[in-house]
Design a protein around this motif. Sequence first.
Motif, PDB file in Angstrom:
ATOM      1  N   PHE A   1     -61.964  42.800  31.148  1.00 49.61           N
ATOM      2  CA  PHE A   1     -60.929  41.757  31.293  1.00 49.61           C
ATOM      3  C   PHE A   1     -60.502  41.521  32.736  1.00 49.61           C
ATOM      4  N   PRO A   2     -60.071  42.589  33.436  1.00 52.34           N
ATOM      5  CA  PRO A   2     -59.517  42.348  34.786  1.00 52.34           C
ATOM      6  C   PRO A   2     -60.536  41.768  35.763  1.00 52.34           C
ATOM      7  N   MET A   3     -61.818  41.889  35.428  1.00 55.60           N
ATOM      8  CA  MET A   3     -62.838  41.410  36.375  1.00 55.60           C
ATOM      9  C   MET A   3     -62.881  39.883  36.454  1.00 55.60           C
ATOM     10  N   PHE A   4     -62.398  39.226  35.393  1.00 54.39           N
ATOM     11  CA  PHE A   4     -62.527  37.771  35.372  1.00 54.39           C
ATOM     12  C   PHE A   4     -61.603  37.065  36.361  1.00 54.39           C
ATOM     13  N   GLY A   5     -60.408  37.661  36.605  1.00 56.37           N
ATOM     14  CA  GLY A   5     -59.480  37.065  37.580  1.00 56.37           C
ATOM     15  C   GLY A   5     -60.152  36.992  38.931  1.00 56.37           C
ATOM     16  N   GLU A   6     -60.779  38.105  39.307  1.00 56.40           N
ATOM     17  CA  GLU A   6     -61.451  38.183  40.596  1.00 56.40           C
ATOM     18  C   GLU A   6     -62.606  37.177  40.635  1.00 56.40           C
ATOM     19  N   MET A   7     -63.263  37.010  39.490  1.00 58.65           N
ATOM     20  CA  MET A   7     -64.426  36.115  39.437  1.00 58.65           C
ATOM     21  C   MET A   7     -64.018  34.682  39.807  1.00 58.65           C
ATOM     22  N   GLN A   8     -62.862  34.217  39.261  1.00 59.01           N
ATOM     23  CA  GLN A   8     -62.425  32.850  39.579  1.00 59.01           C
ATOM     24  C   GLN A   8     -62.145  32.737  41.077  1.00 59.01           C
ATOM     25  N   LYS A   9     -61.591  33.801  41.678  1.00 61.53           N
ATOM     26  CA  LYS A   9     -61.303  33.760  43.116  1.00 61.53           C
ATOM     27  C   LYS A   9     -62.607  33.634  43.905  1.00 61.53           C
TER      28      LYS A   9
ATOM     29  N   ALA B   1     -68.284  51.721   9.392  1.00 59.99           N
ATOM     30  CA  ALA B   1     -68.888  50.825  10.394  1.00 59.99           C
ATOM     31  C   ALA B   1     -67.847  50.049  11.203  1.00 59.99           C
ATOM     32  N   ILE B   2     -66.834  49.512  10.526  1.00 58.71           N
ATOM     33  CA  ILE B   2     -65.887  48.636  11.243  1.00 58.71           C
ATOM     34  C   ILE B   2     -65.094  49.391  12.328  1.00 58.71           C
ATOM     35  N   PRO B   3     -64.495  50.559  12.031  1.00 55.57           N
ATOM     36  CA  PRO B   3     -63.751  51.241  13.110  1.00 55.57           C
ATOM     37  C   PRO B   3     -64.632  51.593  14.317  1.00 55.57           C
ATOM     38  N   VAL B   4     -65.905  51.989  14.051  1.00 59.16           N
ATOM     39  CA  VAL B   4     -66.797  52.338  15.175  1.00 59.16           C
ATOM     40  C   VAL B   4     -66.991  51.105  16.062  1.00 59.16           C
ATOM     41  N   LEU B   5     -67.291  49.967  15.411  1.00 60.59           N
ATOM     42  CA  LEU B   5     -67.524  48.736  16.181  1.00 60.59           C
ATOM     43  C   LEU B   5     -66.288  48.319  16.965  1.00 60.59           C
ATOM     44  N   VAL B   6     -65.133  48.316  16.266  1.00 61.71           N
ATOM     45  CA  VAL B   6     -63.907  47.838  16.899  1.00 61.71           C
ATOM     46  C   VAL B   6     -63.538  48.720  18.099  1.00 61.71           C
ATOM     47  N   THR B   7     -63.679  50.058  17.948  1.00 65.37           N
ATOM     48  CA  THR B   7     -63.351  50.947  19.077  1.00 65.37           C
ATOM     49  C   THR B   7     -64.255  50.634  20.275  1.00 65.37           C
ATOM     50  N   ALA B   8     -65.545  50.460  20.023  1.00 69.14           N
ATOM     51  CA  ALA B   8     -66.474  50.177  21.128  1.00 69.14           C
ATOM     52  C   ALA B   8     -66.091  48.875  21.819  1.00 69.14           C
ATOM     53  N   ILE B   9     -65.778  47.856  21.001  1.00 72.59           N
ATOM     54  CA  ILE B   9     -65.420  46.552  21.576  1.00 72.59           C
ATOM     55  C   ILE B   9     -64.174  46.680  22.445  1.00 72.59           C
ATOM     56  N   LEU B  10     -63.138  47.332  21.888  1.00 76.26           N
ATOM     57  CA  LEU B  10     -61.883  47.420  22.633  1.00 76.26           C
ATOM     58  C   LEU B  10     -62.074  48.144  23.955  1.00 76.26           C
ATOM     59  N   LEU B  11     -62.846  49.242  23.904  1.00 73.35           N
ATOM     60  CA  LEU B  11     -63.067  50.038  25.117  1.00 73.35           C
ATOM     61  C   LEU B  11     -63.727  49.199  26.207  1.00 73.35           C
ATOM     62  N   ILE B  12     -64.812  48.523  25.832  1.00 75.22           N
ATOM     63  CA  ILE B  12     -65.590  47.793  26.837  1.00 75.22           C
ATOM     64  C   ILE B  12     -64.863  46.538  27.317  1.00 75.22           C
ATOM     65  N   VAL B  13     -64.308  45.802  26.357  1.00 75.53           N
ATOM     66  CA  VAL B  13     -63.654  44.547  26.744  1.00 75.53           C
ATOM     67  C   VAL B  13     -62.432  44.815  27.631  1.00 75.53           C
ATOM     68  N   SER B  14     -61.668  45.897  27.332  1.00 79.46           N
ATOM     69  CA  SER B  14     -60.471  46.157  28.146  1.00 79.46           C
ATOM     70  C   SER B  14     -60.858  46.490  29.584  1.00 79.46           C
ATOM     71  N   LYS B  15     -62.059  47.049  29.762  1.00 79.05           N
ATOM     72  CA  LYS B  15     -62.501  47.368  31.126  1.00 79.05           C
ATOM     73  C   LYS B  15     -63.025  46.108  31.839  1.00 79.05           C
TER      74      LYS B  15
ATOM     75  N   ARG C   1     -61.403  34.938  29.981  1.00 75.13           N
ATOM     76  CA  ARG C   1     -61.656  34.017  31.094  1.00 75.13           C
ATOM     77  C   ARG C   1     -60.663  32.864  31.027  1.00 75.13           C
ATOM     78  N   ALA C   2     -60.388  32.417  29.798  1.00 75.31           N
ATOM     79  CA  ALA C   2     -59.451  31.304  29.651  1.00 75.31           C
ATOM     80  C   ALA C   2     -58.049  31.717  30.084  1.00 75.31           C
ATOM     81  N   LYS C   3     -57.712  32.989  29.891  1.00 78.83           N
ATOM     82  CA  LYS C   3     -56.369  33.467  30.290  1.00 78.83           C
ATOM     83  C   LYS C   3     -56.209  33.314  31.816  1.00 78.83           C
ATOM     84  N   VAL C   4     -57.276  33.696  32.533  1.00 74.02           N
ATOM     85  CA  VAL C   4     -57.235  33.565  33.989  1.00 74.02           C
ATOM     86  C   VAL C   4     -57.117  32.082  34.358  1.00 74.02           C
ATOM     87  N   ALA C   5     -57.951  31.268  33.701  1.00 77.93           N
ATOM     88  CA  ALA C   5     -57.932  29.831  33.993  1.00 77.93           C
ATOM     89  C   ALA C   5     -56.552  29.255  33.664  1.00 77.93           C
TER      90      ALA C   5
END
Length: 574
Positions: free
Chosen positions: A178-186, A162-176, A298-302
Amino acid sequence: MKKLIKYLKGSWVFVICAPLLMIVEVCCDLLQPTLMSNIIDVGVASGEMAQVWATGLKMLSVALIGVCGGAGCTILSTKASFNFGAKLRQSMFDRIQTFSFKEIDKLQPSSLITRLTNDVTQLQGCLRMILCMLVRAPFSCIGGIVMAVAISPKLSLIFVVAIPVLVTAILLIVSKTFPMFGEMQKKIDRVNTVMRENLLGVRVVKAFVGQEREKKRFDGANSDLTNWTLSAIDRINLLWPIITFVMGAATCALIWFGGKLVQTGDLEIGKIMAFMTYLNQVLSSIMMVIMMSLSFSRAKVAMDRCNEVMDTQSTILDPEKPIDPEKWSVEFDHVNFSYNKTDPEPVLKDITFSVQPGQRVGIIGNTGSGKSSMVQLIPRLYDVDSGKVSIGGVDVKDMSLDTLRQHIGVVLQEAVLFSGDIESNLRWGGGTCDEDSLQSALNDAQATEFVSQLPNLMHNIVEQRGRNYSGGQKQRLSIARTFAKNPDILILDDSMSAVDTETEAKMQTALRERIGSGITFVIASRVSAIADSDMILVMEDGRIVGQGTHSELIKNNEIYRGIVASQWGEEAIA
Ligand SMILES: Nc1ncnc2c1ncn2[C@@H]1O[C@H](COP(=O)(O)OP(=O)(O)OP(=O)(O)O)[C@@H](O)[C@H]1O
Ligand SMILES: [Mg+2]
C-alpha cells in the motif's frame, strides 16, 4: 470519499443499476453448476435424454440472461465512471483557475497535469471496478459458499481452512505494498516534470546540444519510476503462487474427501463437480478482492491528490465588501514581499512610491532586482507580506479582484499566446472590442504591418503558445492584446525587448496617446525606453535606490549614471 460523491450527480441511475445487473449475472453464474450436476446425476445417470435437453436449454437461457446482465453492468458502469471523471476533472480545472501564482508555484504545473490526467483516470477506473466487482465479489463468494454448503456441509469444511490462509496472505502482502503507491505517483510527477521542461524548452535543448544530458535526466526519472513500480509489483506477484497453491490443495482435498463420499454413496459425481466449480468461484472472488484492494490503494493516493487540489484555497480572495476606488492612482507604502516565508531575505524591501493618473513610470535595474515582482503586486498576482499596495487610496486587498484586474493590463515578461487565431487572442483580455478597436490596438502595438502580410490576416492561426510567431511578433501581439483591453493602468514588463529601437520609439508615442489619463509602468533594460518617463524608479537588490526624472537621476544617482554611461557612453552623463 464524501467529497468525491457529489461528482456522481446525474449518474445515479447508472450507479444503482450497474450493480443490480451484476447481481443478475452472479445469480446466473451460481445457478449453472447446480443445473449441470442435475444433467449428470439425473439425466445422464438414468439415460433420460428429455431431461438432459430440458436442463441444457435452461442452462443456455440462464447463460444468456447472465451475459445480458454482465454486458449491461459494463456499459452502465463505464458511463457512470466517465461522467464522474469528466465532472471531477472540470471541477479541478475550475478550482485551479482560482489559484493565485502562489498556489500554482506550490502545487507545480506538472504535478497539476498528472493530477488532472493520471490521477483522475485512476479514480475513474476504480469507480468502474467498484460498480462491477464490489457486488460481484461478496455475492459470488457468499453465494458460492451457500450453494456448496447446500451440496455437502461436510465438504464445506475445506473453506474453513482455505479462506483464512488466503486472507492472511493477502493482508500481509497488500499492507506492505500500500504505502508504495503514494511514492509511485510522486515519481510519475517527476517524469512529467522532466518531460514538460524538455518539451517546452526543446529549442534551447537543441541550441545547447543538450540532448544527451536531457536523455540522462529523463532516463534517471524514468528508471526510478520503473524500478519502484517493479518492486511494488514484485511484492504483489508473491500472491499468485500462494493462491495457486491454496487452490490446488483445496481441489486435492475435495477430490480426496469427495471421492470417499462418492464411494460410500453419500454424494453423486455431478455434485462433486458442481462443488468444485463453487470452490473455484469462491476462491476467485477472493482474488477479485485482491485486485480491488490494489486498485483501491492506488485510487486512495489519487483521491488524496485530487482532494488536495480541491481543498487548496487561493490565498488571494475577494473581500466581503469590495470598495471601488475613485481614481486609478497607485501607491506603494513600505511594502515587503517574499515568494517563500522561509527565505532568509525578502525579495522586495521597504518599497514606497506613488504615481498619479496620467503619469508614466519607468523601472530600471539589474536582473533579479525585483522589478517584475514589484509590478505583479499591483493586480494582486501575489500579496504583500507587510506594507500596503493601494489604488486611489483603497488597499488592493479591499477591491474586487475582477474590478482590479479589468482595469489593469499586464504584458508579462514572457509573451504567451493561446492556440486559436490572432483575433481570438486579441479578444482574450475580455471586453467587447469592435473591429476598429482591434485594428487600432494592433496599429499601436506596431503589429499591423506583419499581420497584413499573413495569409489569413486576423484569422491567421496561432499554434500552441504562439510558436508559429517570432519573439518580436509574439511580444507585439501580446501588447496589442493588452491595448485592446483599454486598461487604466498598463504594465509592460520588459515587453519591448525583442523589438528594434525605431519600432520601440513608435510604440512609445502610440502608448502615450492611448493611455492618456491612465498610468503606464514600463520595465526596461534599455534607458531609451524609459528616459522620457515622468518618474523613473531605479531598483537594486529588492530596494528602490533612486526615484526621479531622467535629468534628476543623472545629477544625483550614481547607479543610474552608471547604467546610462554603460549604454550611452560617458558623454551622456557629463
Ligand atoms: N516565482 C518565483 N518563486 C521564487 N522566487 C522567485 C520567483 N520569481 C522571482 N523570484 C526571485 O525573486 C527575485 C526577483 O525576481 P524578479 O523577477 O522580480 O527580478 P527582475 O528585476 O524582474 O529581473 P529581470 O530583469 O531579470 O526580469 C529573484 O531573485 C528571483 O530569483
Ligand atoms: Mg523581470
